[in-house]
Every structure is written in structure tokens, then in C-alpha cells.
Motif scaffolding. Structure first.
Motif, PDB file in Angstrom:
ATOM      1  N   ILE A 134     -26.314-104.399 -10.599  1.00 42.91           N
ATOM      2  CA  ILE A 134     -24.624-105.007 -10.280  1.00 42.91           C
ATOM      3  C   ILE A 134     -23.852-105.841 -11.317  1.00 42.91           C
ATOM      4  O   ILE A 134     -22.995-106.475 -10.890  1.00 42.91           O
TER       5      ILE A 134
ATOM      6  N   SER B  83     -27.346-106.995   1.815  1.00 43.73           N
ATOM      7  CA  SER B  83     -28.278-106.285   1.327  1.00 43.73           C
ATOM      8  C   SER B  83     -29.654-106.938   1.470  1.00 43.73           C
ATOM      9  O   SER B  83     -30.975-106.182   0.520  1.00 43.73           O
TER      10      SER B  83
ATOM     11  N   ARG C 291     -20.798-103.254   0.496  1.00 43.20           N
ATOM     12  CA  ARG C 291     -20.742-103.977  -0.824  1.00 43.20           C
ATOM     13  C   ARG C 291     -20.751-104.398  -1.662  1.00 43.20           C
ATOM     14  O   ARG C 291     -19.452-105.470  -1.648  1.00 43.20           O
ATOM     15  N   PRO C 292     -21.611-104.064  -2.180  1.00 39.94           N
ATOM     16  CA  PRO C 292     -22.056-104.443  -3.340  1.00 39.94           C
ATOM     17  C   PRO C 292     -20.847-104.220  -4.382  1.00 39.94           C
ATOM     18  O   PRO C 292     -19.947-105.350  -5.501  1.00 39.94           O
ATOM     19  N   TYR C 293     -19.905-103.164  -3.756  1.00 45.85           N
ATOM     20  CA  TYR C 293     -18.874-102.904  -4.604  1.00 45.85           C
ATOM     21  C   TYR C 293     -17.382-104.009  -4.219  1.00 45.85           C
ATOM     22  O   TYR C 293     -16.339-104.086  -4.957  1.00 45.85           O
TER      23      TYR C 293
ATOM     24  N   TRP D 286     -15.704-111.562   0.914  1.00 43.79           N
ATOM     25  CA  TRP D 286     -14.632-111.552  -0.047  1.00 43.79           C
ATOM     26  C   TRP D 286     -13.499-111.978  -0.654  1.00 43.79           C
ATOM     27  O   TRP D 286     -12.592-111.240  -1.083  1.00 43.79           O
TER      28      TRP D 286
ATOM     29  N   GLY E 160     -15.560 -99.717  -0.871  1.00 46.14           N
ATOM     30  CA  GLY E 160     -15.894-100.923  -0.330  1.00 46.14           C
ATOM     31  C   GLY E 160     -15.183-100.680   1.011  1.00 46.14           C
ATOM     32  O   GLY E 160     -15.675-101.394   2.116  1.00 46.14           O
TER      33      GLY E 160
ATOM     34  N   ALA F  73     -21.379-111.574  -8.647  1.00 50.08           N
ATOM     35  CA  ALA F  73     -21.523-110.523  -8.460  1.00 50.08           C
ATOM     36  C   ALA F  73     -22.729-110.268  -8.427  1.00 50.08           C
ATOM     37  O   ALA F  73     -22.787-110.063  -6.578  1.00 50.08           O
ATOM     38  N   SER F  74     -23.704-110.684  -8.806  1.00 51.15           N
ATOM     39  CA  SER F  74     -24.797-110.872  -8.106  1.00 51.15           C
ATOM     40  C   SER F  74     -25.475-111.189  -7.018  1.00 51.15           C
ATOM     41  O   SER F  74     -25.693-111.610  -6.033  1.00 51.15           O
TER      42      SER F  74
ATOM     43  N   GLU G 128     -23.000-101.435   4.737  1.00 46.64           N
ATOM     44  CA  GLU G 128     -23.771-101.635   3.791  1.00 46.64           C
ATOM     45  C   GLU G 128     -24.400-101.532   1.758  1.00 46.64           C
ATOM     46  O   GLU G 128     -23.859-102.210   0.923  1.00 46.64           O
TER      47      GLU G 128
ATOM     48  N   ALA H 293     -18.038-106.662  -3.946  1.00 50.98           N
ATOM     49  CA  ALA H 293     -18.380-108.095  -3.918  1.00 50.98           C
ATOM     50  C   ALA H 293     -18.240-108.292  -5.773  1.00 50.98           C
ATOM     51  O   ALA H 293     -17.201-109.423  -5.723  1.00 50.98           O
TER      52      ALA H 293
ATOM     53  N   THR I 280     -23.711-110.084  -3.383  1.00 55.54           N
ATOM     54  CA  THR I 280     -23.385-109.473  -3.278  1.00 55.54           C
ATOM     55  C   THR I 280     -24.984-109.677  -2.322  1.00 55.54           C
ATOM     56  O   THR I 280     -25.107-109.509  -1.599  1.00 55.54           O
TER      57      THR I 280
END
Length: 756
Positions: free
Chosen positions: A227, A278, A471-473, A423, A446, A244-245, A468, A475, A248
Motif C-alpha cells: 500500500i 483491514s 478501503r485501501p484504494y 477518507w 473504493g 496511506a499505510s 473492506e 485511503a 488503510t
């Protein structure tokens, strides 16, 4: 020494070995696993990643992405090897790869990091190591409750035995079927099980140890690193990767309440309102999601290059397709989300730039082909109980489940506020006419995930995995927005300090709101009316919103006197909101430490939990595994898995520990069970068995043993063994007159049926 990139990685590995040793995994086992992970998976994956990607990546990025690609190669080679009946042929993947890259002169460059590769700053390396270390620390919450031996393995959840049963199936059979009932095909995202099965064959490590201790950790840590690599690739700033990590993994729905939620949600670390965390315990109890999440990130990294670079670059598209094939069978949610993201790119480019984006169209075509194949072949064209049920996730979540509050309109407003806190950086993208296609794709992924969670429902509540997955994208896109909010897009030490300060301020404000709140759970009964319950639910969030408004006004007034605030106001408000969200993670970690100090750091038996694994089932199951053929069919009397003091069909432990197929054990979490649950309008764990004649024949042999009933199992169904759980109270004492007792441990007994 401190400047060495190997030092943080080495310290993290030592901490991991020590942690696993504490939780009853010997260092020798961890070392063997590490050697296979490095030489058997990461090494071949890294070599092929460098061959296909060719973007001059730095070492950590190449290895993390190579680990993901290595998993894909391992899975597909193992499937072929298992089909051939030669599971150790999976070693052809690392051995063949190494041979090719040593013997072909033009490929030898892949053994070295590119000369022009960027060098990560020392602070970045230590920050990512710390984040990975935080995932290790968080694993304490899982490890302490999920033991490896009785009684400490007796009260986990049914998901663990479910996954262990499928892992045993992958170890001994290909193609796989549902092993806990007969005649049921496996329509599921099952690629993680061949991965763990291959690891078990090569290393000799027990499947239970891989599932509950070893296999998920490197996936989770590599996910955190990738990430950061993705965000840095998009923005160009090293700080953005760390941010970002953190966003996330650690920015969750703000929890301004002082009461304690229902045990189910607390134990699994579900947020007060759905946040797609996550790090809830489904990262362990649902390894399919963890595996899919890891494989999706390098796919997005490749997609960034393909959306930026020439559409005809064949190596990139081959790599995209290989990773997509891995994601396709790792978790069902990801290809639909990716399709939506690419569709948004095509639409946005057409509307705003009057052009068709060739790279997006190619990616869309490949994704559509994978989506169709997965739906028809891997998932059998079924919906797995997923249907249109708007806002189901709100009324089945922690806040509604704990308080009984059911106003979807109010819960939806609170959810949107929580998402704005997590976000909020997306506000920075409003300043631009249209973000670059890669960012648009991430927003599409997302938003599609969030929308799918809000609009659908599933008989096992699995619609939550959509948000879920997205979510990372969101973020990463939010960090891109934060990058745009900074003057000239530059992060300085002073600006970083100010942003961190406002995160801490947000956490402090949340703590004040929490401490001022009631400690008892509000319900209609305790508050006296629905209106009073609404106030109890809404006011703590309203307090956070008011605090945010007050701080925003103060910043707007202060910037006239403090020039340093000019251009930073929105970014600081975003940081404040993130502080509201990160406070939840702080509370979660504090709770792990508090619980550990008061109830034990390991081998904790949930006194309120139902028994999932009876005494002796592990030992008897392994005896049966070691003394029977993988193709032998087993019958068991164990069908009733207590859930909230009522029988459910989620009994899988006999299959899980014996690694043998059952005539009928439980029948939940199957395609037919989901279809029946949807048809009958009930929970998937409560549906009656749709083949009652098989269940009747099965139970007759245990409850009314005779030459006829036992012979029916042997002659009609091909059963050779009986695996009994005497705690089920449905076994006749006369059973031993018609079957030979071969092994006994606790309440678990193995009988062998006589030949005809």
C-alpha cells in the motif's frame, strides 16, 4: 549499522520468531517456514516481477510484489501437481524459475536491483517496519484466543474449522469439493487453500499451525508495505506511502461511546459503524480476504503503469493478467470492484477529455473476461446468498446489534460522518478538474465497494467484505487528495509536525467525549423511549462534529495572524478528523493489552463461548488421518454446533482435524445452504439439510446400530470409518458391537467398519 536497510527487517523477523515461540510455535518451525517463504515463493516471484514489470523498483518494493506474484505461481503449479498426484512437484516453481534465470544470460539482470532504482529514506524503512510490527502486535488479539491444543482450541469460531477443513481438502484432493458433506461442489474463492497446502507439503508443518499462526502474517505485512509502495508511486512522495499505510490499517470509524459493545463485535474487532477495517479478526478467521487483499495491490501497481504508459507494452499486460488470475480465485469481491473502477476511468475520460482511454479499455476487457470465467467456473453462476438488501450492513452492525437501534436514516448519516473522518483527504481532489486515470480507478474501486456493502445483504453477512476490499484504494486516493492540499504538494518537517499534532488533538477530543458519556448500553428499555435512544446514539457523534466545526472556525480566524496556516487549513481539518478515526485503533490496542493483563496473554478460553472443538477431536482426527486413505469416506454423529444456545449446521471440526471427507457433518456455508437460506428467509446456519434421507441413514447407524444400519453406510455410501463425538449424546452404547474401536481420546472415538 543503523543506516542499514537490513537492520529493521532483521529486528522485525526476530520479534516475529519470539512472538510465535511465545504462542507455541518452535523457532525451528518458524525458520523452516521462513526459508520456504523466501526461497520457494518470494525469490521466484521477485525474479518474474522484475522481468515483467521493468520499472526500476527498489528492493523492498520488488520483494513485496514478488511475494504476491510468487503466491500466484505457487498456487497454479500446486493445482497441477495435486491433479497429477505429485504434490511436491510444486517445487518445480522455485527450482525451474531459478534455473531459467541463471541459465538465460539476458535474464540474469533480474537478480539485481535496477541501478536507477530509488533508495528509500531511512525514516521510511523504519516507519514501514513499525507499521508491520503493529500488525504483529495486533495478532496477539487473535493468537491469545485461538490456541493450538485442547482446551485452548475449543472455543474459537466456526470460521477457523471451516477454513481448516478446506485446507485439508486442498492438501489431499484436486479438484476440491465441499468435504463436510457428500455430493456438494465447491463454488468458492479457494486459492488460499492450495497455497497453505503446498506450504504444508514442502515444510511438513501442520495445517493448523499454518492457518492459525504462520501463513497470514507475511501476507498482512506485505500488504502494508505494498500500500505504501502504491501511494508513493502515485504521488512521488515517500511520506505519502507511510500515510496511506497508516490510513488503510489504523483509521477506523470513530467510537465516541463509553459503553462496551456486544461481545461478538468486540472479540472480532468490528467497528461501531461499518468501516471495512483491514485489521478486524477476519484477517485471520477469513484468510481468503487477506490473500485477495494482498494480491490486489500489485495488480493496482501494474495498472497505474498501464494507465500512464503506452497501451501496447505487452509485458505489463501479461503481468496484469497473471495477477488478475490470482485475484480471481483468491476473493470474489475484487474483480467486480476493479471492473467498476476501470469503467469509471473510461466514462470520465470520455466525458471530460472526449477520448477513449486505450489502456483502460484493454484492462476492462481483461477484467471482464476474468469476471465471466470466475462467475461461471469458480462460482458456478451462483450468488452465494448475496441479494439486493439496502442498508442491511447498518442494522446488522455493532451499534444496532448492541443497542437495538434500527433507524436506517440516522445510522446512514452517522456512517457518512465516520467515512468523512476516515477518507476526508478526498476533499483535496475537488480542487482538480479531473484526477489522473489511476486515481479515478482507485476512487471507482473504493466507491463501488462502499456502495455494494450498503446496497446488498448476504446470508452470512459477507457483504461487509466489499467495503473492506475497496478501503485501501480510498485511503490512497485520500492521501493523493491530502498531497494536493499541501502548498506546492510538499511535505516539510514543520507541516508534518502540524498534521501529526492535529491528529493527536482529534484523538484527545474523542477521549474527552468518550469519558463524558454514559457507561451503560442504551436501549429503548433503559432510556425510556425511541427518541431518548436516538439522542443517546447521536449526541456523542454530534459532539465530535461540533468540535470539528469549532476547530475549523478557529483555524480560519487564526490564519490571518499566522501566515504558516495559509494553505494548510483544510489539510489540518482532515488531520483532525483522522484523529477521531485513529483513536479507535488506539482504544483497540489498549483493550488487547488490558485484556491480556487481566485474563492472560495466551491460551485464553472464552468462558462465554460455545465449544467448537470437543476434547480429543484433534488427536483422534490426526490418528484417523494417519491411518486411513485420503479417499476413505467417514461418517460422524456430530452435526449440532451450538450457537447462542441453539443448534446450527456449522459443525466442521471432525472434517478439519481428520482431513477426510464426511458423508455428512455440518452443511452450512455451502452454495446450497446459501440458496436455501435465501429461499426460506433464514440465517444460513439454521437451514435444515436438504437431503434428509442421507442424514437419516447416517444417524441410524449411530443411534440404532445393527448389521442393516451400519451395512447401509458401508454398502450404499462407501463409508469405511466412523468418527464419533460422544458429547453429542446421540450414540448407542451398542455401536462397538458392529464396528471396531480403533482409537479413543477424550470424547472422540474412531471406529472402523467391518468389511462386507
Amino acid at each position: 549499522m543503523l543506516a542499514s536497510g537490513w537492520l529493521p527487517a532483521g529486528l522485525l523477523w526476530l520479534a516475529t520468531v519470539a512472538t510465535l515461540w511465545f504462542f507455541e510455535v518452535p523457532p525451528a518451525t518458524t525458520i523452516v517456514f521462513t526459508l520456504y517463504l523466501a526461497a520457494g515463493i518470494a525469490l521466484p516471484g521477485t525474479l518474474w516481477w522484475r522481468f515483467f514489470h521493468r520499472s526500476g523498483g527498489f528492493f523492498v518494493a520488488d520483494v513485496a510484489a514478488g511475494l504476491a506474484l510468487g503466491y500466484v505461481g505457487e498456487v497454479f503449479v500446486y493445482i497441477v501437481a495435486r491433479l497429477l498426484g505429485l504434490p511436491l512437484l510444486v517445487l518445480a516453481w522455485p527450482i525451474g524459475t531459478v534455473a531459467v534465470f541463471l541459465l538465460v544470460p539476458s535474464l540474469r539482470r533480474c537478480w539485481r536491483t535496477a541501478a536507477d532504482a530509488p533508495v528509500p529514506p531511512l525514516l521510511w524503512r523504519w516507519a514501514l517496519t513499525l507499521i508491520a510490527g503493529m500488525t504483529l502486535l495486533w495478532s496477539f488479539k487473535f493468537y491469545r484466543q485461538y490456541g493450538l491444543r485442547y482446551p485452548y482450541n475449543s472455543t474459537p469460531d466456526t470460521d477457523s474449522t471451516f477454513h481448516l477443513a478446506l485446507l485439508g481438502e486442498a492438501k489431499h484432493h484436486m479438484p476440491m469439493v465441499i468435504p463436510w458433506i457428500t455430493g456438494e461442489p465447491l463454488y468458492y474463492h479457494w486459492f488460499v487453500y492450495p497455497e497453505m497446502a503446498a506450504s504444508s507439503w514442502v515444510t511438513g508443518i501442520e495445517p493448523q499451525v499454518l492457518l492459525l499462526r504462520l501463513s497470514v502474517l507475511p501476507m498482512l505485512m506485505a500488504f502494508a508495505v505494498l500500500i505504501a509502495v502504491l501511494a508513493r508511486k502515485v504521488t512521488g512522495g515517500w511520506w505519502s506511502g507511510v500515510a496511506a499505510s497508516v490510513l488503510t490499517l489504523f483509521a477506523l470509524s470513530p467510537d465516541p461511546y463509553n459503553w462496551v459493545a456486544w461481545d461478538f463485535f468486540v472479540n472480532l474487532a468490528f467497528g461501531t459503524l461499518e468501516d471495512g477495517s483491514s485489521l478486524r479478526l477476519t484477517v485471520w478467521t477469513g484468510p481468503t480476504q487477506t490473500f485477495g487483499a494482498l494480491l490486489m495491490v500489485p495488480l493496482m501497481i501494474v495498472l497505474v503503469d498501464r494507465l500512464r504508459g503506452p497501451a501496447r507494452e505487452w509485458r505489463g499486460w501479461v503481468l496484469f493478467t497473471l495477477l488478475l488470475c490470482g485475484v480471481m480465485g483468491a476473493k470474489a469481491i475484487y474483480l467486480p470492484l476493479l471492473f467498476c473502477g476501470l469503467l469509471l476511468v473510461v466514462a470520465a475520460e470520455l466525458v471530460f477529455r472526449r477520448t477513449l482511454h486505450r489502456g483502460a479499455l484493454i484492462g476492462l476487457g481483461i477484467t471482464l473476461a476474468g469476471l465471466v470465467f470466475a462467475q461461471l467456473v469458480l462460482f458456478g453462476g451462483t450468488s452465494q446468498g448475496t441479494e439486493l438488501k439496502p442498508l442491511t450492513a447498518l442494522v446488522s452492525g455493532s451499534l444496532a446489534g448492541t443497542t437495538g437501534y434500527r433507524s436506517k436514516a440516522v445510522l446512514a448519516v452517522l456512517l457518512l460522518f465516520c467515512w468523512m473522518c476516515i477518507w476526508g483527504g478526498l476533499a483535496g481532489l475537488v480542487r482538480r478538474r479531473l484526477p489522473e486515470p489511476a486515481v479515478v480507478a482507485m476512487i471507482g474501486v473504493g466507491v463501488a465497494g462502499a456502495a455494494a456493502t450498503l446496497l446488498t445483504g448476504q446470508s452470512g453477512d459477507s457483504q461487509r467484505f466489499f467495503v473492506e476490499g475497496g478501503r485501501p484504494y480510498l485511503a490512497v486516493a485520500a492521501i493523493v487528495g491530502l498531497h494536493a492540499l499541501l502548498p506546492a504538494g510538499r511535505m516539510t518537517v514543520r507541516r508534518a509536525g502540524a498534521l501529526i499534532g492535529f491528529v493527536v488533538l482529534g484523538m484527545a477530543i474523542t477521549q474527552v467525549v468518550v469519558r463524558a458519556g454514559r457507561t451503560d448500553v442504551p436501549t429503548v428499555h433503559s432510556t425510556g423511549s425511541e427518541a431518548a435512544l436516538t439522542r443517546a446514539v447521536v449526541l456523542p457523534y454530534a459532539a465530535l462534529a461540533v468540535a470539528a466545526v469549532v476547530v475549523t472556525v478557529a483555524l480560519l480566524l487564526a490564519r490571518r495572524r499566522l501566515p504558516a496556516l495559509r494553505g494548510m487549513t483544510v489539510a489540518l481539518v482532515v488531520a483532525l478528523l483522522a484523529g477521531f478515526a485513529i483513536n479507535t485503533t488506539f482504544e483497540n490496542y489498549y483493550q488487547v493489552v488490558w485484556d491480556s493483563k487481566h485474563t492472560g496473554w495466551k491460551n485464553v478460553v472464552n468462558a462465554k463461548g460455545e465449544v467448537i472443538v470437543s476434547k480429543g477431536v484433534l488427536e483422534a482426527g490426526r490418528w484417523l488421518r494417519d491411518h486411513s486413505d485420503p479417499d476413505d469416506l467417514v461418517a460422524t454423529n456430530a452435526h449440532c454446533q451450538l450457537w447462542n444456545k441453539e443448534c446450527s449446521d456449522l459443525h466442521f471440526s471432525m472434517t478439519a482435524y481428520s482431513e477426510r471427507r464426511m458423508l455428512v457433518e455440518g452443511w452450512g456455508f455451502t452454495t446450497t445452504a446459501h440458496v436455501e437460506a435465501e429461499r426460506l428467509g433464514m440465517w444460513v446456519g439454521s437451514v435444515p439439510y436438504w437431503r434428509p434421507e442421507i442424514l437419516a441413514d447416517n444417524d441410524a447407524a449411530f443411534g440404532r446400530p445393527s448389521p442393516q444400519t451400519v451395512g447401509t453406510l458401508r454398502d450404499r455410501y462407501g463409508v469405511r470409518w466412523l468418527f464419533v463425538d460422544e458429547s453429542q449424546n446421540n450414540v448407542s452404547p451398542q455401536l462397538s458391537a458392529f464396528a471396531t474401536e480403533r482409537y479413543r481420546s477424550g470424547v472422540a472415538v474412531v471406529y472402523e467398519l467391518p468389511s462386507a
